[in-house]
Design a protein around this motif. Structure first.
Motif, PDB file in Angstrom:
ATOM      1  N   ARG A   1      45.715  44.356  48.846  1.00 45.54           N
ATOM      2  CA  ARG A   1      44.804  43.240  49.102  1.00 45.54           C
ATOM      3  C   ARG A   1      45.391  42.336  50.192  1.00 45.54           C
ATOM      4  NH1 ARG A   1      44.373  40.229  43.431  1.00 45.54           N
ATOM      5  NH2 ARG A   1      42.236  40.720  44.057  1.00 45.54           N
TER       6      ARG A   1
ATOM      7  N   CYS B   1      41.763  38.572  52.200  1.00 43.12           N
ATOM      8  CA  CYS B   1      40.903  38.255  51.056  1.00 43.12           C
ATOM      9  C   CYS B   1      41.689  38.459  49.759  1.00 43.12           C
ATOM     10  CB  CYS B   1      39.655  39.137  51.063  1.00 43.12           C
ATOM     11  SG  CYS B   1      38.555  38.855  49.658  1.00 43.12           S
ATOM     12  N   GLU B   2      42.058  37.395  49.109  1.00 45.16           N
ATOM     13  CA  GLU B   2      42.866  37.493  47.895  1.00 45.16           C
ATOM     14  C   GLU B   2      42.060  37.947  46.684  1.00 45.16           C
ATOM     15  OE1 GLU B   2      44.787  33.781  47.299  1.00 45.16           O
ATOM     16  OE2 GLU B   2      46.077  33.961  49.074  1.00 45.16           O
ATOM     17  N   ARG B   3      40.730  37.969  46.822  1.00 41.33           N
ATOM     18  CA  ARG B   3      39.884  38.374  45.704  1.00 41.33           C
ATOM     19  C   ARG B   3      39.239  39.738  45.943  1.00 41.33           C
ATOM     20  NH1 ARG B   3      38.204  33.653  43.005  1.00 41.33           N
ATOM     21  NH2 ARG B   3      37.222  35.030  41.494  1.00 41.33           N
ATOM     22  N   CYS B   4      39.728  40.458  46.937  1.00 44.61           N
ATOM     23  CA  CYS B   4      39.175  41.779  47.265  1.00 44.61           C
ATOM     24  C   CYS B   4      40.212  42.860  46.976  1.00 44.61           C
ATOM     25  CB  CYS B   4      38.796  41.858  48.748  1.00 44.61           C
ATOM     26  SG  CYS B   4      37.618  40.604  49.296  1.00 44.61           S
TER      27      CYS B   4
ATOM     28  N   GLN C   1      34.375  44.125  46.746  1.00 42.98           N
ATOM     29  CA  GLN C   1      34.178  42.760  46.263  1.00 42.98           C
ATOM     30  C   GLN C   1      32.693  42.603  45.943  1.00 42.98           C
ATOM     31  OE1 GLN C   1      33.851  39.829  44.646  1.00 42.98           O
ATOM     32  NE2 GLN C   1      35.975  39.606  45.350  1.00 42.98           N
TER      33      GLN C   1
ATOM     34  N   GLN D   1      31.010  40.131  44.733  1.00 41.72           N
ATOM     35  CA  GLN D   1      30.418  38.817  44.969  1.00 41.72           C
ATOM     36  C   GLN D   1      30.441  38.519  46.477  1.00 41.72           C
ATOM     37  OE1 GLN D   1      31.553  35.624  42.156  1.00 41.72           O
ATOM     38  NE2 GLN D   1      32.813  37.169  41.126  1.00 41.72           N
TER      39      GLN D   1
ATOM     40  N   ALA E   1      29.707  36.005  48.153  1.00 39.31           N
ATOM     41  CA  ALA E   1      30.227  34.685  48.528  1.00 39.31           C
ATOM     42  C   ALA E   1      31.747  34.689  48.699  1.00 39.31           C
ATOM     43  CB  ALA E   1      29.823  33.649  47.489  1.00 39.31           C
ATOM     44  N   LEU E   2      32.419  35.684  48.133  1.00 39.96           N
ATOM     45  CA  LEU E   2      33.886  35.747  48.202  1.00 39.96           C
ATOM     46  C   LEU E   2      34.392  36.651  49.320  1.00 39.96           C
ATOM     47  CD1 LEU E   2      34.737  35.970  44.389  1.00 39.96           C
ATOM     48  CD2 LEU E   2      34.709  33.941  45.858  1.00 39.96           C
ATOM     49  N   LEU E   3      33.492  37.244  50.067  1.00 42.12           N
ATOM     50  CA  LEU E   3      33.907  38.147  51.147  1.00 42.12           C
ATOM     51  C   LEU E   3      34.572  37.369  52.277  1.00 42.12           C
ATOM     52  CD1 LEU E   3      30.761  40.435  51.374  1.00 42.12           C
ATOM     53  CD2 LEU E   3      33.031  41.106  50.551  1.00 42.12           C
TER      54      LEU E   3
END
Length: 277
Positions: free
Chosen positions: A221, A226-229, A247, A249, A251-253
């Motif tokens: 990652r 992107c820490e949420r991908c 990912q 969502q 909005a988190l991209l």
């Protein structure tokens, strides 16, 4: 006389502005890569792109035999990205046009593509030509990255976007399986150090086996910021990489930019093809 002045007032702004008409990013891209010249080109270029295309459009610099297909990848209030595919009967190549809005008008800012892919074909040719005895010797020397994996990985790294998307579609079940394994292992929990999490995930025997089957180099990652991908890396050189990102969502991209994430194409169900520079 009164009517003459009315006509003059309506006509004068057109004389002052010339033939300039505001165009959308996809329209600019199509004009910019068309084989014919574009007299109004400079009105729609800015910054780096203006310096690169001083006398000819990109379309004029590309061999006339190549087909050009433009696809709008993203368009927001102030930025946009258009992907351009060049193809003939033998090959396909992709590059990406990045746009910004200046005083209410769209301008082409930069042109990007995956770097150093020219290194791939000679390596593919060399590996593909190996006789069985040489392949067996190669596999003994490289137990973690067999001849079959390395050849498949190099081919995928240098493939066109359409071919990578087709590889994903053919193997969607295995991509979903490796995703579930990584998620179930909770390797990339928020509190886990990035390097440690990455090492543990890639060392998982089941994850590792699927990565090799799918011609993927690693799961990480750290490529796109992107820490949420989750990023399933195919390959690349230095910081210029290509892979599949997950990912669900939107909005988190991460945002695309000509300085890092040069393209992010949706493949459906939270999966994306990405490239960095």
């Amino acid at each position: 006389m009164k009517h003459f002045f009315l006509v003059l007032c309506l006509w004068l702004p057109q004389v002052v502005l010339g033939n300039w008409v505001p165009l959308e990013p996809l329209q600019i891209a199509e004009q910019f890569v068309a084989p014919a010249g574009w007299p109004d080109m400079k009105d729609y270029l800015c910054c780096e792109a203006a310096g690169q295309a001083k006398h000819e459009t990109l379309g004029q610099q590309i061999p006339a035999r190549l087909q050009r297909v433009c696809q709008l990848v993203q368009q927001g209030p102030t930025t946009a990205v258009v992907a351009v595919e060049l193809r003939d009967s033998l090959d396909r190549k992709d590059f990406y046009l990045h746009f910004g809005k200046e005083a209410g008008a769209w301008k082409l800012l930069a042109i990007r593509s995956l770097a150093m892919t020219h290194l791939g074909p000679p390596m593919v040719e060399l590996l593909a030509a190996m006789p069985p005895a040489a392949v067996a010797e190669y596999d003994q020397k490289h137990p973690d990255a067999s001849h079959a994996f390395t050849l498949g990985n190099l081919r995928l790294w240098t493939s066109a976007d359409a071919d990578i998307a087709a590889h994903f579609a053919r193997n969607r079940a295995d991509f979903q399986k490796v995703l579930r394994l990584v998620q179930a292992g909770k390797y990339f929990a928020p509190t886990a150090p990035a390097a440690t999490a990455e090492q543990a995930a890639n060392a998982d025997p089941a994850v590792h086996a699927l990565l090799r089957k799918l011609y993927l180099a690693q799961v990480t990652r750290r490529q796109t910021g992107c820490e949420r991908c989750l990023e399933f890396v195919i390959g690349g050189k230095v910081s210029s990489t290509v892979g599949l990102l997950y990912q669900p969502q939107a909005a988190l991209l991460p945002a695309m930019s000509p300085d890092r994430l040069i393209v992010l194409k949706s493949l459906g169900d939270g999966w994306y093809l990405y490239k960095t520079i």
